[in-house]
Design a protein around this motif. Sequence first.
Motif, PDB file in Angstrom:
ATOM      1  N   ASP A 169      -2.391  -2.801   0.513  1.00 50.70           N
ATOM      2  CA  ASP A 169      -3.004  -3.100   1.820  1.00 50.70           C
ATOM      3  C   ASP A 169      -2.183  -2.480   2.954  1.00 50.70           C
ATOM      4  O   ASP A 169      -2.737  -1.977   3.930  1.00 50.70           O
ATOM      5  CB  ASP A 169      -3.102  -4.610   2.023  1.00 50.70           C
ATOM      6  CG  ASP A 169      -4.180  -5.248   1.150  1.00 50.70           C
ATOM      7  OD1 ASP A 169      -5.032  -4.496   0.631  1.00 50.70           O
ATOM      8  OD2 ASP A 169      -4.153  -6.488   0.990  1.00 50.70           O
ATOM      9  N   GLY A 202      -1.806   5.300   5.570  1.00 52.25           N
ATOM     10  CA  GLY A 202      -2.215   6.436   4.746  1.00 52.25           C
ATOM     11  C   GLY A 202      -1.061   7.014   3.950  1.00 52.25           C
ATOM     12  O   GLY A 202       0.092   6.573   4.060  1.00 52.25           O
ATOM     13  N   ARG A 238      -9.631   3.471  -2.163  1.00 52.10           N
ATOM     14  CA  ARG A 238      -9.899   3.176  -0.753  1.00 52.10           C
ATOM     15  C   ARG A 238      -8.800   3.743   0.149  1.00 52.10           C
ATOM     16  O   ARG A 238      -8.970   3.830   1.357  1.00 52.10           O
ATOM     17  CB  ARG A 238     -10.008   1.663  -0.547  1.00 52.10           C
ATOM     18  CG  ARG A 238     -11.142   1.016  -1.335  1.00 52.10           C
ATOM     19  CD  ARG A 238     -11.321  -0.431  -0.927  1.00 52.10           C
ATOM     20  NE  ARG A 238     -12.211  -1.137  -1.843  1.00 52.10           N
ATOM     21  CZ  ARG A 238     -11.811  -2.013  -2.748  1.00 52.10           C
ATOM     22  NH1 ARG A 238     -10.506  -2.321  -2.841  1.00 52.10           N
ATOM     23  NH2 ARG A 238     -12.668  -2.615  -3.547  1.00 52.10           N
ATOM     24  N   ILE A 239      -7.676   4.097  -0.456  1.00 57.93           N
ATOM     25  CA  ILE A 239      -6.537   4.626   0.301  1.00 57.93           C
ATOM     26  C   ILE A 239      -6.459   6.140   0.213  1.00 57.93           C
ATOM     27  O   ILE A 239      -6.209   6.829   1.203  1.00 57.93           O
ATOM     28  CB  ILE A 239      -5.221   4.023  -0.254  1.00 57.93           C
ATOM     29  CG1 ILE A 239      -5.216   2.510  -0.130  1.00 57.93           C
ATOM     30  CG2 ILE A 239      -4.003   4.628   0.448  1.00 57.93           C
ATOM     31  CD1 ILE A 239      -4.083   1.831  -0.894  1.00 57.93           C
ATOM     32  N   ASP A 240      -6.661   6.666  -0.995  1.00 59.46           N
ATOM     33  CA  ASP A 240      -6.406   8.074  -1.300  1.00 59.46           C
ATOM     34  C   ASP A 240      -7.721   8.757  -1.658  1.00 59.46           C
ATOM     35  O   ASP A 240      -8.305   8.481  -2.712  1.00 59.46           O
ATOM     36  CB  ASP A 240      -5.411   8.158  -2.472  1.00 59.46           C
ATOM     37  CG  ASP A 240      -4.893   9.558  -2.721  1.00 59.46           C
ATOM     38  OD1 ASP A 240      -5.569  10.524  -2.305  1.00 59.46           O
ATOM     39  OD2 ASP A 240      -3.823   9.695  -3.335  1.00 59.46           O
ATOM     40  N   LYS A 278      -8.607  -0.134  -5.553  1.00 56.94           N
ATOM     41  CA  LYS A 278      -7.844  -0.262  -4.314  1.00 56.94           C
ATOM     42  C   LYS A 278      -7.260   1.085  -3.888  1.00 56.94           C
ATOM     43  O   LYS A 278      -7.261   1.433  -2.695  1.00 56.94           O
ATOM     44  CB  LYS A 278      -6.719  -1.292  -4.480  1.00 56.94           C
ATOM     45  CG  LYS A 278      -7.190  -2.737  -4.553  1.00 56.94           C
ATOM     46  CD  LYS A 278      -6.016  -3.675  -4.770  1.00 56.94           C
ATOM     47  CE  LYS A 278      -6.443  -5.138  -4.753  1.00 56.94           C
ATOM     48  NZ  LYS A 278      -6.836  -5.582  -3.382  1.00 56.94           N
ATOM     49  N   LYS A 283      -2.676   1.323   3.049  1.00 55.47           N
ATOM     50  CA  LYS A 283      -4.010   1.648   3.560  1.00 55.47           C
ATOM     51  C   LYS A 283      -4.028   1.742   5.086  1.00 55.47           C
ATOM     52  O   LYS A 283      -4.786   2.525   5.669  1.00 55.47           O
ATOM     53  CB  LYS A 283      -5.009   0.586   3.079  1.00 55.47           C
ATOM     54  CG  LYS A 283      -6.455   0.872   3.477  1.00 55.47           C
ATOM     55  CD  LYS A 283      -7.384  -0.228   2.990  1.00 55.47           C
ATOM     56  CE  LYS A 283      -8.813   0.020   3.439  1.00 55.47           C
ATOM     57  NZ  LYS A 283      -9.727  -1.070   3.019  1.00 55.47           N
ATOM     58  N   LYS A 284      -3.161   0.979   5.744  1.00 53.51           N
ATOM     59  CA  LYS A 284      -3.137   0.956   7.210  1.00 53.51           C
ATOM     60  C   LYS A 284      -2.687   2.294   7.802  1.00 53.51           C
ATOM     61  O   LYS A 284      -3.130   2.698   8.872  1.00 53.51           O
ATOM     62  CB  LYS A 284      -2.207  -0.147   7.709  1.00 53.51           C
ATOM     63  CG  LYS A 284      -2.660  -1.550   7.356  1.00 53.51           C
ATOM     64  CD  LYS A 284      -1.609  -2.573   7.759  1.00 53.51           C
ATOM     65  CE  LYS A 284      -1.990  -3.971   7.304  1.00 53.51           C
ATOM     66  NZ  LYS A 284      -0.924  -4.975   7.621  1.00 53.51           N
TER      67      LYS A 284
END
Length: 263
Positions: free
Chosen positions: A94, A100, A130-132, A127, A97-98
């Motif tokens: 999490d 990158g 959603r980031i990469d 998860k 994700k904020k």
Amino acid sequence: MIIIPQTKGGVGKSTVAMQVIAPYLYKKHGKRITYIEIDDENNDSQSFTRTEIVNKRMLGTNKLTQLDELILMDDNHEVIVDVGGNKTSSLVLDEIKKVGTFGNVKWIIPLGDGELDGKNAIATMKKIKRIDENASNNVIFALSRAISMEDDYIEEQFINFFGHKYIDSNSVICDFVKNPKYFPVKNDKVITMSRYLGSTVWEMAYNNTDFAQKAIRAKELGDIESARKYLFFRRIQTEAKDYVINVLNKIFCDLDTWIDIKK
């Protein structure tokens, strides 16, 4: 940066980090690698009291913002982040994700051969996606505690990864990820021995101590117990070399095709 998360604990994250990735990066860079452990409950890195291939650092979940700068600065994979299971992995993902990854992160998702391991590996992969945006190329799976390195055996042991035409499973990685990259990590008692000795298997294999000569010398001095001790360490040293040749070197070749290290 190499980040090793999994929302399930006990899947061999620290083994992959210290026994596989640390010696691989140490060889590539020719210097100590930074090893960061994020786990408020377990500090597995404390087992490696004699290792000389990493500089160890603990990072609490209350200081996860420090990851932002570390990810930005490490553009040549000189840092390993070993992330604890359960809630810790979710908190770390999490946080990343904020801000990158800046294209600087490779992900390793370890899993055992249990069905729950597969479900949690899929949840971790979701998860990461959603980031990469390039997760399909930046993620590799580590099949932990493989009983054999033979392809046919691995495919039957890790049904949660490959699936099986006669056995149903709703947690198959290959159903979720197209042509996933992976490497098996063979289970071996020499891994356990290395942890008790505070080192890695790779370092034990390349320990220059001549235990055979020490055993001979102890015998000549009439110190039979010391001779037995040196014979024991000689055997462990040989088993460590066998593990490097038969397991680690193959994994290192696989990693060479996945990680680009600038010289």
